[in-house]
Each structure stands twice: as structure tokens, then as C-alpha cells.
Design a protein around this motif. Structure first.
Motif, PDB file in Angstrom:
ATOM      1  N   LYS A  17       8.293  38.026  30.987  1.00 46.22           N
ATOM      2  CA  LYS A  17       9.053  38.947  31.164  1.00 46.22           C
ATOM      3  C   LYS A  17       9.123  39.729  29.670  1.00 46.22           C
ATOM      4  O   LYS A  17       9.175  38.916  28.763  1.00 46.22           O
ATOM      5  N   ALA A  18       9.005  41.125  29.617  1.00 46.86           N
ATOM      6  CA  ALA A  18       8.773  41.866  28.448  1.00 46.86           C
ATOM      7  C   ALA A  18      10.009  41.654  27.363  1.00 46.86           C
ATOM      8  O   ALA A  18       9.745  41.417  26.350  1.00 46.86           O
ATOM      9  N   SER A  19      11.048  41.718  28.052  1.00 45.49           N
ATOM     10  CA  SER A  19      12.247  42.179  27.121  1.00 45.49           C
ATOM     11  C   SER A  19      12.821  40.939  26.575  1.00 45.49           C
ATOM     12  O   SER A  19      12.796  39.911  27.205  1.00 45.49           O
ATOM     13  N   ARG A  20      13.312  40.791  25.162  1.00 46.52           N
ATOM     14  CA  ARG A  20      14.023  39.871  24.526  1.00 46.52           C
ATOM     15  C   ARG A  20      15.382  39.705  25.129  1.00 46.52           C
ATOM     16  O   ARG A  20      16.170  40.748  25.638  1.00 46.52           O
ATOM     17  N   ARG A  21      15.896  38.478  24.948  1.00 45.41           N
ATOM     18  CA  ARG A  21      17.368  38.431  25.263  1.00 45.41           C
ATOM     19  C   ARG A  21      18.145  39.129  24.267  1.00 45.41           C
ATOM     20  O   ARG A  21      17.893  38.809  23.056  1.00 45.41           O
ATOM     21  N   GLU A  22      18.937  40.093  24.534  1.00 46.82           N
ATOM     22  CA  GLU A  22      19.395  40.980  23.699  1.00 46.82           C
ATOM     23  C   GLU A  22      21.049  40.511  23.277  1.00 46.82           C
ATOM     24  O   GLU A  22      21.708  40.213  24.198  1.00 46.82           O
ATOM     25  N   THR A  23      21.380  40.377  22.137  1.00 45.45           N
ATOM     26  CA  THR A  23      22.932  39.963  21.914  1.00 45.45           C
ATOM     27  C   THR A  23      23.503  41.138  21.069  1.00 45.45           C
ATOM     28  O   THR A  23      22.741  42.225  20.833  1.00 45.45           O
ATOM     29  N   ALA A  24      24.871  41.013  20.897  1.00 48.64           N
ATOM     30  CA  ALA A  24      25.610  42.259  20.481  1.00 48.64           C
ATOM     31  C   ALA A  24      25.256  42.310  18.878  1.00 48.64           C
ATOM     32  O   ALA A  24      25.167  43.439  18.392  1.00 48.64           O
ATOM     33  N   ILE A  31      24.066  44.110  10.596  1.00 48.71           N
ATOM     34  CA  ILE A  31      23.665  42.624  10.784  1.00 48.71           C
ATOM     35  C   ILE A  31      22.055  42.793  10.759  1.00 48.71           C
ATOM     36  O   ILE A  31      21.671  43.386  11.532  1.00 48.71           O
ATOM     37  N   GLU A  32      21.413  42.262   9.696  1.00 51.47           N
ATOM     38  CA  GLU A  32      20.043  42.275   9.708  1.00 51.47           C
ATOM     39  C   GLU A  32      19.542  41.081  10.692  1.00 51.47           C
ATOM     40  O   GLU A  32      19.724  40.020  10.634  1.00 51.47           O
ATOM     41  N   ASP A  33      18.706  41.681  11.439  1.00 51.06           N
ATOM     42  CA  ASP A  33      17.985  40.833  12.728  1.00 51.06           C
ATOM     43  C   ASP A  33      16.903  39.947  12.004  1.00 51.06           C
ATOM     44  O   ASP A  33      15.896  40.549  11.620  1.00 51.06           O
ATOM     45  N   PRO A  34      16.889  38.823  11.657  1.00 50.22           N
ATOM     46  CA  PRO A  34      15.551  38.224  11.160  1.00 50.22           C
ATOM     47  C   PRO A  34      14.390  38.193  12.236  1.00 50.22           C
ATOM     48  O   PRO A  34      14.466  38.443  13.344  1.00 50.22           O
TER      49      PRO A  34
END
Lengths: 166, 327
Positions: A17-24, A31-34
Motif C-alpha cells: 500500500k503506497a500511502s503512509r499512516r498519517e498522523t495529526a 512540528i518537524e517531521d523526521p
């Protein structure tokens, strides 16, 4: 493309499944996404195989669980699995992964690329070559080789979202 | 505690910088880069060493990366080793006030990785990915004759370095070994092979006396080798310095003046290592992130007493830095 294929009949795997699990947090600009393994996987999963119109993901050459990222320590470790143990394309595939990450990741990351242990008969030699930056630099000054790498990378930005329509 | 203090940052190269080489006597630094040029740097004024300018750019002679640059002992010539498989010999033409490539040495099959002049200036050595080491005799009028092609390394040869006084050459290779080359009646031969490193040997340097060698490797260690039993003795590993670097060590410089070693690594740090007791060595100073987040490819101590505390470093960030060792 060569007349006789190294691996004429590779196993083709389904795309994950291509998409990542998205969080708020990912929608919060404060918030910087590492950078994580999923991000690195997305960068390399759709690189084309040098001899088949298939992506590295479809050939199971790259897998999410074989990527390790430590954002704080600026470390990215990618292991890939050649389709066959005597694959003469292993160095080229590894080079494509390296160039893709060189062009996409922030400069602070130190990237190590290896074939998965026990999956290639010249494992040590391939690993040594891929991690020698001087030889990588020399290889990328070779116009013909660079063209081949760029061809393999032409599909890289699909990030697993679309099956190559060949 | 001693530490490194940044004296100046030299900007100008358009690609990663591979090596720095000090003029044998003057405050003049040569650096070479993936941008196919060599730049010469000097302080803007004779007294203020915090501002440096690029005084000359050597360009046009190489079609690919210049991997290595070396001053002749007289300081009148510069040799450049390029991925284009040629070695350039440069001289400054006073009439046009510029450096010119006076000779191009051909013969290697592919990328040349390093070039070095012998202490007398009579010999030049080059090494290449073609696994060979070549020894050239310097004749008059920019004529160079190949004396020997040494083909005993089984892989890419990364660096050549001459003994500080004698015509003895050391080479470091991707085959994980160091080889010592000597001459016997016009015949060059491999006098010793130094086994011990577990991966590519990237760099090596002799001490002032020439009876010890420090080597730097992809195995993240430095090794000190010493020669046993006088002139013709074989070389053995005296000690292995582990734990100072987390990634490949690309360069090491052993000061002929004060005996400190400097090592540069893909872990972004420079370590200063000092002799400590009979056969012991320890790090006396470390500069982390010497080129920010980038690999450091080369370090070089100033070769004379005048500025013996100066260390030049070059990195993947395209920058050249001059450091001062402060007690």
C-alpha cells in the motif's frame, strides 16, 4: 538493454500500500517531521530495474523493513536484495539507490548501502564498491553510466503510487 | 588542553575538495577539487592570517576531477593527478603571471588517485585505479621518463607517499594493504607488504625520521607501523588506534616539525593524536563538525617551523579551512 537477460524471468511481487499512516502531527506545520524508513523507502521503491520494466519494489529488491533510519544521528542504512545471487546488475542497482538518496535526502545524512547478507555471491566486493565515495564519484563522471542511472531513476518519483504502465 | 581554533575559511571551489598541499616554504596552499581546478590560496596581507584570498586558479588541463595535488620540493612546480588518467605538471610563467600546464604524463589506464614528489625532487610517483604505481624520473625541460610500472597491488591504489629523505615509496590500496617500494640497481621492487587493515587504506604518512608510517583506513582505525632492525628491516604494526572515528578515515598527516598527527574522517571530525609514552598514542584534541555535516577528505600540517601549528582541511562542502593548534 542487453540481448541476453541476467535474470530472464524474475518473480514479480505485488506493490505494498503506497500511502503512509498519517498522523495529526504530519499536518501540523509547527512540528518537524523526521525522516524515517518509510520516507526513504518511498524515495527508492519506484526506481526501475536496469533490465526489466519493473520497479525495485515489484522485484522485491527493496523492502521497507530492510531500511533503517536514525534521524538524530543522521544515519541511513539501506539493504537491498538482488533478484538472483550472481546478479551482475547488483552494483548498478546499488548505485541507482545511492544517487537517488544523494539527490533527495538532506546533505547531513550518511548513507550506507549494502546487499542483504547471504543474497549475493560477491557481497563483500559489491558492498565495498558501493560505499567507496571516490569510486562512486568517478563512476558518475562516466557519461554513459550516468545516463543509465538517470533512466532507472526516471520513475523514482512515483513513490509507489502508480504501477509502471509498461 | 590543546584545541583547534579556526583561522580562516576559504570559499571558491565549486565542488567537493579532495586534497590540500602546502607550498614547501611559503604561506601558500594548493587545493584540488571535483570542479577540475586547483586553487592557490594566500593570506591577503603578510601579517593578517585571518583573511585569505585565491591568488591563482589552475584550470583547463584536466577534463575530470583533480584528485591530488603536490608541490615539488623547490616549490616551483605543481603536479596534479586527475580522474582523466593524466598527470599534469604546472609551472608559473612570469611573463603572463599565470600557471601553465607544461607537461601531461600519460600511461595509466584509468583514474589517477595520487601524485607525490620524492624529497630530492628527482622522482615522481603516481597511482591509479588500474592497480599500478608508476615511478617517473624528472629530467630537464619538463621531460619525464617512466622508470617503472609496479603492478603488485591487486586493487585500486589510493595513495602514494615518499620517505622524507630517501628514495623509498609507500603506497596504500583498496586491497587493504600498504606496499613499500625500493630501488636496486635501477630496478624497483616491492620490499614489503603491510597486512593488518580490514578495509581500504586511504592515506598514509611517514614521520620525520622516516622509520614510522601512520595509515588511515575505511576500517575506522589508524595504524602506526615501524621498521625493525635498521634500514632493510621489515615493517610491523606497532599499534592500532581504534575508537577515535566512527566512519571511514580519509586522510592523515604526520607533522615533521612537532610530531602530532591529524586525521580526517567521514564522521565529520578531525582528531589530533600525540605520542604518549613508549609505544602509546592518544587523542589530545578533537574538532567535531569541522566542515559542518560534511565528510572531511584531507588534512595537512604546515611543513615548516614558521607556522607549524597550522592545519589545513578540505571537505565535501567545497570549503578549505585553516586551523591553528592552540595550547
Amino acid at each position: 538493454m542487453s540481448q541476453t537477460l541476467i535474470n530472464a524471468n524474475p518473480t514479480v511481487y505485488n506493490l505494498t500500500k503506497a500511502s503512509r499512516r498519517e498522523t495529526a502531527d504530519e499536518y501540523d506545520d509547527n512540528i518537524e517531521d523526521p525522516i524515517d524508513a518509510q520516507e526513504v523507502f518511498d524515495l527508492i521503491r519506484s526506481i526501475s530495474d536496469p533490465e526489466h520494466p519493473l520497479t525495485l519494489e515489484q522485484l522485491n529488491v527493496t523492502q521497507h523493513q530492510h531500511i533503517h533510519v536514525d534521524d538524530n544521528r543522521n544515519s541511513v542504512q539501506v539493504e537491498f536484495t538482488p533478484t538472483i545471487p550472481h546478479c551482475s546488475m547488483a552494483t548498478l542497482i546499488g548505485l541507482c539507490i545511492r544517487v537517488r538518496l544523494l539527490r533527495s535526502l538532506p546533505e547531513r545524512f550518511k548513507v550506507d548501502i549494502r546487499v542483504r547478507q547471504g543474497t549475493h555471491q560477491s557481497e563483500t566486493a559489491v558492498n565495498k564498491q558501493l560505499n567507496d565515495k571516490e569510486r562512486v564519484a568517478a563512476a558518475l563522471e562516466n557519461g554513459h553510466l550516468l545516463e543509465v542511472v538517470n533512466q532507472c531513476l526516471a520513475t523514482a518519483n512515483l513513490r509507489g503510487h502508480e504501477v509502471a504502465s509498461h | 588542553m590543546p584545541h583547534l581554533e579556526l583561522l580562516a575559511t576559504l570559499e571558491g571551489h565549486q565542488d567537493r575538495v579532495w586534497q590540500a598541499s602546502w607550498h614547501p616554504t611559503k604561506t601558500l596552499l594548493a587545493t584540488c577539487s571535483g570542479d577540475k581546478t586547483v586553487r592557490l590560496w594566500a593570506p591577503a596581507t603578510p601579517t593578517d592570517f585571518t583573511k585569505w584570498v585565491c591568488v591563482d586558479t589552475l584550470k583547463g588541463a584536466h577534463k575530470r576531477t583533480i584528485r591530488s595535488v603536490a608541490w615539488s620540493p623547490s616549490g616551483n612546480e605543481i603536479a596534479t593527478a586527475s580522474f582523466d588518467a593524466t598527470t599534469g605538471i604546472w609551472e608559473r610563467d612570469p611573463q603572463i603571471a599565470d600557471w601553465e600546464c607544461m607537461a601531461t604524463l600519460e600511461g595509466h589506464e584509468n583514474e589517477i588517485k595520487s601524485v607525490a614528489w620524492s624529497s630530492s625532487g628527482a622522482l615522481l610517483a603516481t597511482c591509479s585505479r588500474d592497480k599500478s604505481v608508476w615511478i617517473w624520473e624528472v629530467e630537464s625541460d619538463n621531460d619525464f621518463e617512466c622508470l617503472s610500472v609496479l603492478q603488485e597491488h591487486s586493487q585500486d591504489v589510493k595513495m602514494v607517499a615518499w620517505h622524507p629523505k630517501e628514495e623509498i615509496l609507500a603506497s596504500a590500496s583498496y586491497d587493504d594493504t600498504i606496499k613499500i617500494w625500493k630501488e636496486d640497481e635501477d630496478d624497483w621492487y616491492c620490499a614489503d607488504t603491510l597486512h593488518g587493515h580490514a578495509s581500504t587504506v586511504w592515506s598514509l604518512d611517514f614521520n620525520a625520521a622516516g622509520d614510522k608510517i601512520v595509515s588511515a583506513s575505511d576500517d575506522k582505525t589508524l595504524k602506526i607501523w615501524k621498521q625493525d632492525g635498521g634500514k632493510d628491516g621489515s615493517w610491523t604494526c606497532e599499534t592500532t588506534l581504534e575508537g577515535y572515528h566512527d566512519r571511514c578515515i580519509y586522510s592523515v598527516s604526520w607533522s615533521k616539525i612537532h610530531g602530532l598527527m591529524a586525521s580526517a574522517s567521514g564522521d565529520n571530525t578531525i582528531q589530533i593524536i600525540s605520542k604518549d609514552g613508549e609505544a602509546g598514542y592518544r587523542s589530545v584534541a578533537v574538532m567535531q563538525d569541522a566542515h559542518g555535516v560534511h565528510d572531511i577528505n584531507g588534512v595537512a600540517w604546515f611543513p615548516t617551523q614558521t607556522h607549524q601549528d597550522w592545519l589545513a582541511s578540505v571537505g565535501d562542502d567545497g570549503l578549505v579551512r585553516i586551523w591553528r593548534m592552540v595550547e
